[in-house]
Design an enzyme around this catalytic site. Sequence first.
Site, PDB file in Angstrom:
ATOM      1  N   HIS A 259      21.437 -21.827  40.247  1.00  0.00           N
ATOM      2  CA  HIS A 259      21.134 -20.606  41.014  1.00  0.00           C
ATOM      3  C   HIS A 259      19.798 -19.993  40.609  1.00  0.00           C
ATOM      4  CE1 HIS A 259      25.282 -20.803  42.363  1.00  0.00           C
ATOM      5  NE2 HIS A 259      24.982 -19.861  43.248  1.00  0.00           N
ATOM      6  N   ASP A 282      30.319 -15.752  39.619  1.00  0.00           N
ATOM      7  CA  ASP A 282      30.326 -15.795  41.085  1.00  0.00           C
ATOM      8  C   ASP A 282      31.066 -17.056  41.550  1.00  0.00           C
ATOM      9  OD1 ASP A 282      29.894 -15.147  43.733  1.00  0.00           O
ATOM     10  OD2 ASP A 282      27.781 -15.720  43.762  1.00  0.00           O
TER      11      ASP A 282
END
Length: 391
Positions: A259, A282
């Site tokens: 990410h 997440d």
Amino acid sequence: MMNRLFLKNATVYAEKERIEQGYVLVEGEKIVDIGPMSSQPDVNGATVIELDSHHFVVPGFIDIHIHGAAGADVMDATTDALQTMATVLPKEGTTSFLATTMTASSDLIERALQNTAHYIQFHNRPGEAEVIGIHLEGPFISPKRAGAQHPRNIMEPNIQLFKKWQEAANGYIRLVTLAPEEKNGLELTAYLKEHGVVASIGHSDAIYEEVKAAIQAGITHATHLFNGMRGIHHREPGVAGAVLMHDEVLCEIIVDGIHVAPEMVRFAYRNKGSDGMVLITDAMRAKCLGAGVYELGGQEVIVQGEQATLQDGTLAGSILKLKDAVKKMIEFTGCTLEDVIRMGSWNPAKQLGILERKGSIRAGKDADLVVLNQEYEVVMTFCRGKLAYSK
């Protein structure tokens, strides 16, 4: 007779100090005493857990942004789904979490909120990760920065709707991700602040001046730094630049090396330090399951290797485990285990206003404890005084 536990001879990362050859004494769900083995208390009737100096006892990690794991998702709106998450998360050292919703239809969000509130009231129990509240991610976000949130269900920020949802959630919504530059965004931000809910900028296309106004209105948090937000440009600092420059904003970050590039993790860490960041996963339902095709917020997600994406290649949540975020953070930045405890336990507890019972090892706090070995692998996890995982 109250259940007593005595963890001995380990390196204990207590709230105020690191104790080599230390102990932690637990009674019931609480820590009652910590100290060096040289001042060992009476441990009559306690279950003794023999450790050594190669073991580190750290506070349990708090994941304030997680959608699912092991095939379960918060949006399933079932007791079983939250139960599954609460059972598997201690394997990665997570002892409490915010059940995180997705941008979906109003009805589906409401069902997930009611279900989570019911779970918190009737199903949280020692020996499992505790659901400490709800993170409402969307639907009050920017259509330009939807990421893996379903664009069809994005709505303008709406105080009345939020009030209705908070009622459905029995007051358990603790954190809201929104795009404050959208119509009524600043009003909702101010309302959240006034009512003790953390307002987080995320999935936002705001420019620097708009972020500054939002911080004045009450933004104190940023959702997954760099992801789903206007990035840094040398003529326009954007959302990412603004939150890196404002100490009053705590930044979540997904440290999976996918990410956010390792160099950018280091860049953020140089700017914010361990006081300004919080490690999150997440994670979505595919975590713990391996490659395949899964569902997230009504969209198909393909998992290959370490990566979860929509069909068009957009990153869709993660399959990261918090224990791996800890290891990668140390690897990418050279920070210490103390720094990681700050980012994984203390900061989230402080941000949510629950430091009196979570976030560090101190007498009187919940016995949320993780035993790590020298490779930072999880050896044991205790959730409120009860063994939740043992390698």
